[in-house]
Design an enzyme around this catalytic site. Structure first.
Site, short mmCIF file in Angstrom:
data_model
loop_
_atom_site.label_atom_id
_atom_site.label_comp_id
_atom_site.label_asym_id
_atom_site.label_seq_id
_atom_site.Cartn_x
_atom_site.Cartn_y
_atom_site.Cartn_z
N ASP A 193 0.82 -1.21 0.00
CA ASP A 193 0.00 0.00 0.00
C ASP A 193 0.85 1.26 0.00
OD1 ASP A 193 -2.63 1.21 0.09
OD2 ASP A 193 -2.16 1.81 2.14
N MET A 274 -8.28 5.59 2.66
CA MET A 274 -8.40 6.75 1.79
C MET A 274 -7.14 7.03 0.99
SD MET A 274 -11.46 7.85 2.12
CE MET A 274 -11.26 9.41 1.26
N ARG A 275 -6.09 6.22 1.18
CA ARG A 275 -4.85 6.50 0.46
C ARG A 275 -5.05 6.39 -1.05
NH1 ARG A 275 -1.38 3.67 3.29
NH2 ARG A 275 -0.53 5.45 4.42
N ALA A 276 -5.89 5.48 -1.49
CA ALA A 276 -6.12 5.32 -2.93
C ALA A 276 -6.71 6.59 -3.53
CB ALA A 276 -7.04 4.13 -3.18
#
Length: 668
Positions: A193, A274-276
């Site tokens: 990730d 929420m990183r995407a």
């Protein structure tokens, strides 16, 4: 110094080059993970990127590459005054897979710290990579303790070195680029990730393109400087475009419509966290700047999704990363229609109601009937006998749903590669004692060192506060942690295992153990036996995914050459001990214990099992016998192996029946 292969001379690999260039335009994108088979220019392209990056301004003499316009106030070489600095090329630092912790984060001179009371710190690779590129080839083979350090540095933008009360902190913001061959194993989800983008690369199947690859490579090998000179104009053009895109980047407008497209896409593919969304927004902005535009378009959002989501979508552990492009197009198209008809308000939580199972490929949610799917075995009926083919071989059956398996471990204390299965002496873990260092001191045992030096202080003429410490006084801390093992599965695929759809449950159990091996960072291998012989279905590998694929396609039928299976497994272990002598093995025999075929099959199986016991190999027998009448042959086999027998039910972590964690208990 070797001349790198020109970036613009790389043939094909458009997605790889685009992902690298987007990170050059906007380092905030977060790096690139390049997945692909060997010999596909992964490392070549990454190493060539550094020559295209603009130069960076640094404080003269600072070992930590502080920016003269905003120097790090906590820099160990500081404090620095704000002002003009010197220009130098951006660095690309390579992290070897076998690097030590001290090489990555830096090392303290413990002897000077004890005797002089000074912080003598030698920076590591994280300091060298600050404001540059940190490149990890074969990143999936990186040891867990190095992965943990990378995660910390990537999350905080700083590296902390703390040892025996001495602490050093320095900035460590870098572009993380990794390459890997999926056949050798997958990455931990936490590290996966951390890569902003991911690309899949493969060798071209077009003869003309392959010819051009060979032609350019041979020309470069014959005259690297001359070949690079011929591509100088193209390199300069791309470098100028990167600089222009960086200058344009702050002016690019990411409108509400594009943001809502990003949010809708991430929601449709059910990505975690929420990183995407953030990475997609930064990537779309960089794409617009690279194209020379100040507005983000729908095509930028689509391309950003293809680069930022494949490794983040929710999937089963053994599913390969990927993105359903048809679903992506449907999501963006449906969102555009909703925007036109409903305006900005959209309360629909998911634009795709097709039941796609969270964005997984169609093959991963095919639990129901699929027409001609032979894996469902409809001919077996409800608990009836499967119908054999003319050759006595059954078609492969689908594995039952995997479960969380009990923890199995090898007894004793090993010294193998870092992992999460069996006890081992490692560089990390709890301190259990001290010894004299063998080579460079890496982990000081302070109390033991002081105890060794204390009796000699008067003879050494100690006069001040400092402790007079000699090299002979230093003591290395011995620590105990966990190691990864070689888990070798020996699976009975004979006709008796196909009765009453038993093989479906057996495959589900082995799949569960494979998932456990994946989480514990083990190597795995697969030996099967049926008919008249045994086969190595998968040699020992770090790719648990490959083992799962081989298991799924495993047919059944024929007699049960149990002795052949055990002897084949013994040969595999013998060869593997030569390759990796420190890695201990755990053999998991999955069988009902029957032995048929050939002269005296039961006696041969017993002798083969006793050879295993004589070798001291840890083993567990998964007893697959079912039905009201049980012969207990699997438990008899476990006794001859000097191992442990467990039933399929006992293998479950939530089973009421207890399971001894150490799979082999020898009498004292």
């Amino acid at each position: 110094m070797t001349t790198p292969f020109p970036f613009t001379a790389v043939v094909g690999q458009d997605d790889l080059r685009l992902a690298l260039l987007l990170n050059a335009v906007s380092p905030a994108v977060g790096g690139v993970l390049v997945r692909g088979e060997k010999g596909t220019a992964k490392s070549t392209a990454v190493r060539a990127l550094s020559a295209l990056l603009p130069e960076v301004a640094v404080v003269p003499g600072c070992r930590f590459s502080c920016d003269p316009a905003a120097p790090d106030p906590a820099c160990p070489d500081g404090p620095h005054e704000t002002g003009s600095g010197t220009q130098r090329p951006a660095r690309m630092v390579e992290l070897p897979v076998g690097a030590s912790e001290d090489r990555l984060v830096g090392a303290l001179d413990i002897e000077r710290a004890l005797s002089e009371g000074v912080k003598a710190f030698e920076p590591g690779l994280l300091a060298d990579a600050h404001r540059g590129i940190l490149y990890v080839d074969e990143v999936n083979l990186l040891h867990d303790h190095l992965v943990d350090l990378l995660l910390d540095a990537a999350a905080m933008g700083a590296s902390y070195v703390e040892r025996e009360g001495v602490s050093v902190r320095h900035a460590a913001r870098f572009l993380l680029v990794g390459t890997m061959n999926p056949e050798e194993g997958e990455l931990r989800p936490q590290l996966l990730d951390r890569f902003g983008l991911t690309v899949e690369v493969a060798a071209s199947r077009e003869p003309d393109q392959r010819v051009e690859v060979v032609r350019r490579r041979l020309a470069y090998d014959d005259d690297p400087a001359g070949f690079t000179e011929r591509w100088a104009d193209e390199e300069s053009s791309v470098r100028a475009r990167i600089i222009a895109a960086r200058a344009l980047l702050p002016s690019v407008r990411l409108g509400d419509g594009a943001l809502r497209q990003i949010a809708a896409t991430c929601a449709a593919f059910e990505v975690d966290g929420m990183r995407a969304d953030i990475v997609m927004a930064r990537t779309a902005t960089a794409l617009a700047a690279w194209a020379g535009r100040t507005d983000v378009l729908a095509e930028d959002v689509r391309q950003a999704a293809l680069l930022a989501l494949p490794h983040r979508r929710r999937r089963n552990p053994f599913d390969a990363p990927g993105l359903d492009e048809n679903k992506l197009d449907d999501t963006l198209e449906e969102f555009a229609e909703q925007e036109q008809s409903q305006g900005p308000e959209d309360d629909d939580p998911g634009p795709d109601d097709s039941g796609g199972g969270g964005g997984q490929p169609p093959a991963s949610d095919s639990d129901g009937p699929q027409g001609g799917d032979t894996g469902a075995q409809p001919e077996a009926g409800e608990g009836g006998e499967p119908q054999p083919s003319g050759s006595g071989e059954q078609q492969p059956v689908r594995a039952s749903e995997p479960f969380r398996a009990k923890a199995l471990s090898v007894p004793g204390i090993g010294e193998g590669a870092a992992g999460r299965r069996s006890r081992a002496r490692t560089e990390h873990g709890r301190t259990t004692g001290a010894r004299r260092p063998q080579g460079a001191l890496t982990k000081l045992h302070l109390a033991a060192t002081v105890q060794a030096a204390a009796p000699h202080q008067l003879a050494r003429g100690r006069a001040g506060r400092g402790l007079v410490v000699r090299r002979d006084d230093l003591r290395q801390a011995t620590r105990e942690g966990r190691e990864g093992n070689l888990v070798l599965f020996v699976v009975d695929a004979s006709g008796s295992m196909a009765a009453r759809q038993r093989m479906s449950a057996v495959k589900g159990a082995v799949l569960s153990l494979l998932l456990d091996a994946y989480q514990r960072r083990d190597k795995v291998g697969l030996v099967t036996f049926r008919g008249s012989a045994a086969d190595v279905a998968l040699p020992p590998t770090s790719s648990v995914d490959a083992a799962a694929v081989r298991l799924e396609s495993l047919p059944t039928g024929g007699r049960t050459p149990l002795a052949a299976g055990l002897l084949k497994a013994r040969d595999v272990l013998r060869v593997e001990r030569l390759r990796d002598p420190a890695r201990r093995a755990l053999v998991v025999v999955v069988t009902d214990g029957r032995a048929t075929g050939g002269p005296e099959p039961v006696a041969l199986a017993g002798r083969a099992a006793r050879l295993f016991a004589a070798d001291g190999v840890a083993s567990v027998v998964v007893d697959c016998e079912s039905g009201p009448v049980r012969l207990g042959l699997a438990r008899q086999l476990a006794g001859e192996l000097d191992g442990t027998a467990v039933t399929l039910d006992e293998l479950r972590a939530d089973s009421i029946a207890g399971l001894v964690k150490d799979v082999q208990r020898r009498a004292a």
